[in-house]
Motif scaffolding. Sequence first.
Motif, mmCIF file in Angstrom:
data_model
loop_
_atom_site.group_PDB
_atom_site.id
_atom_site.type_symbol
_atom_site.label_atom_id
_atom_site.label_comp_id
_atom_site.label_asym_id
_atom_site.label_seq_id
_atom_site.Cartn_x
_atom_site.Cartn_y
_atom_site.Cartn_z
ATOM 1 N N GLU A 237 0.832 -1.209 0.000
ATOM 2 C CA GLU A 237 0.000 0.000 0.000
ATOM 3 C C GLU A 237 0.863 1.255 0.000
ATOM 4 O O GLU A 237 0.553 2.241 -0.684
ATOM 5 N N GLU A 238 1.958 1.232 0.771
ATOM 6 C CA GLU A 238 2.833 2.405 0.836
ATOM 7 C C GLU A 238 3.562 2.616 -0.486
ATOM 8 O O GLU A 238 3.761 3.765 -0.914
ATOM 9 N N LEU A 239 3.981 1.525 -1.141
ATOM 10 C CA LEU A 239 4.617 1.658 -2.454
ATOM 11 C C LEU A 239 3.660 2.281 -3.466
ATOM 12 O O LEU A 239 4.053 3.142 -4.266
ATOM 13 N N LEU A 240 2.408 1.836 -3.415
ATOM 14 C CA LEU A 240 1.405 2.399 -4.322
ATOM 15 C C LEU A 240 1.174 3.875 -4.021
ATOM 16 O O LEU A 240 1.049 4.704 -4.937
ATOM 17 N N GLN A 241 1.151 4.235 -2.730
ATOM 18 C CA GLN A 241 0.967 5.628 -2.341
ATOM 19 C C GLN A 241 2.155 6.481 -2.791
ATOM 20 O O GLN A 241 1.980 7.606 -3.284
ATOM 21 N N LEU A 242 3.375 5.958 -2.635
ATOM 22 C CA LEU A 242 4.570 6.679 -3.071
ATOM 23 C C LEU A 242 4.532 6.945 -4.577
ATOM 24 O O LEU A 242 4.763 8.075 -5.028
ATOM 25 N N GLU A 243 4.236 5.901 -5.350
ATOM 26 C CA GLU A 243 4.257 6.035 -6.800
ATOM 27 C C GLU A 243 3.133 6.953 -7.290
ATOM 28 O O GLU A 243 3.320 7.732 -8.237
ATOM 29 N N THR A 244 1.966 6.878 -6.635
ATOM 30 C CA THR A 244 0.843 7.737 -7.036
ATOM 31 C C THR A 244 1.178 9.208 -6.819
ATOM 32 O O THR A 244 0.955 10.056 -7.699
ATOM 33 N N PHE A 245 1.718 9.525 -5.638
ATOM 34 C CA PHE A 245 2.079 10.911 -5.340
ATOM 35 C C PHE A 245 3.195 11.390 -6.271
ATOM 36 O O PHE A 245 3.200 12.528 -6.741
#
Length: 381
Positions: A191-199
């Motif tokens: 989830e954090e990787l997805l949040q990092l890449e989205t931002f």
Amino acid sequence: MATTLLETDKISCERCGREFKVKDFYKDKNGNPMKKCKKCMASMIDLNSYSTILPVLKEINIPYIPAEFESLKERYLFTEKNGQLVRNPNANQTILGKYIGKMKLLQFKDYNYEDTPKFVEAFEDKKSEQEEEVKKQIDELLAEGYNIESALALILHGKDEEEKNEEDDALLTRAQIKELKIKWGSSYTEEELLQLETFYKEMHDSYEIVTASHEDYLKKIVRLSIRIDQAIEIADYEAVGKLSSNYDKFMKSAKFTASQKKEEEAYIDSFSEMSRLAEEVGFIPVYHTNEPQDIVDVTLRDLNNYTKNLIEKEPGLATLIEQAFEAIKQEEEKDRMAEDEDDSLFDKDFITDEDYFKDAEILTEDQWGDEADGDNDDNKD
């Protein structure tokens, strides 16, 4: 009456004998500083032996909740350095401090050290259930003909079909997760990787990132953003303040401001765009007179558009106009009443200049007459 200590006051540590500020001591549930400083209390524990942790928690009078303590260990025991995970040299103090802070949250603040056994028992029961489930799965796989190594591998990684189903339900594929961990580091969850890449992509869409320096700043800003969210989750507001300050500094240093945002171009600045426009909208007349020719025309156009938008997009404009007219009428009525009062003053009977001089002349004659009668009386005597 006890004296309230300030954070800047100094007290002595009974273990090392040194003086530290009050903020360098953990506090009990009543807000009183402990007798030992943070460093000494952290050095008394072994993160892998809860028997060393219990005396410290007992002194502070907070419960030992294995699930919460283990979650903090997973997050802060190791840190990333040069792309590799290494043990955090300040892990003891970091984990203990964050655990004490977590126990001050609303869901834990009513528990004391005496509640430790029930939390430990619940944790052990859950752990036993998980172990029994693993043993059951191993027995089933062994009965199907798998050896122990294959059975453990299947339990850890799953069967091909199950793995495919899990990958379909996952937010990211294994290949994507691997790629993102190479980019951001291996300490982040899916989830954090997805949040990092989205931002990261949203920032790229919002700003012009053209240099290697800007790209490096952007990655640091994205990492700080996720750390701020993690600190908020565990209510570590001191860390939130420091991280937010660094976040703002990086944003300013990289000049990621509103003025730097990409703007949609509303004009033609190349022959290719002109050709595309001609193909899309058709023939362009030779004498193009639809656009204003000078700054005056542009100003008039802007004023017309502003007035049009003001009228069309203001639903209460009619009411505002009526109120304005009513206010003007009230002011005019007040002015008219004031003028009537001034005119009425002149309608009253006032003494004119002629009356005044006439009265003065009569008064003077009377005075002269009185004086003459007085002289006659004196002569008679």
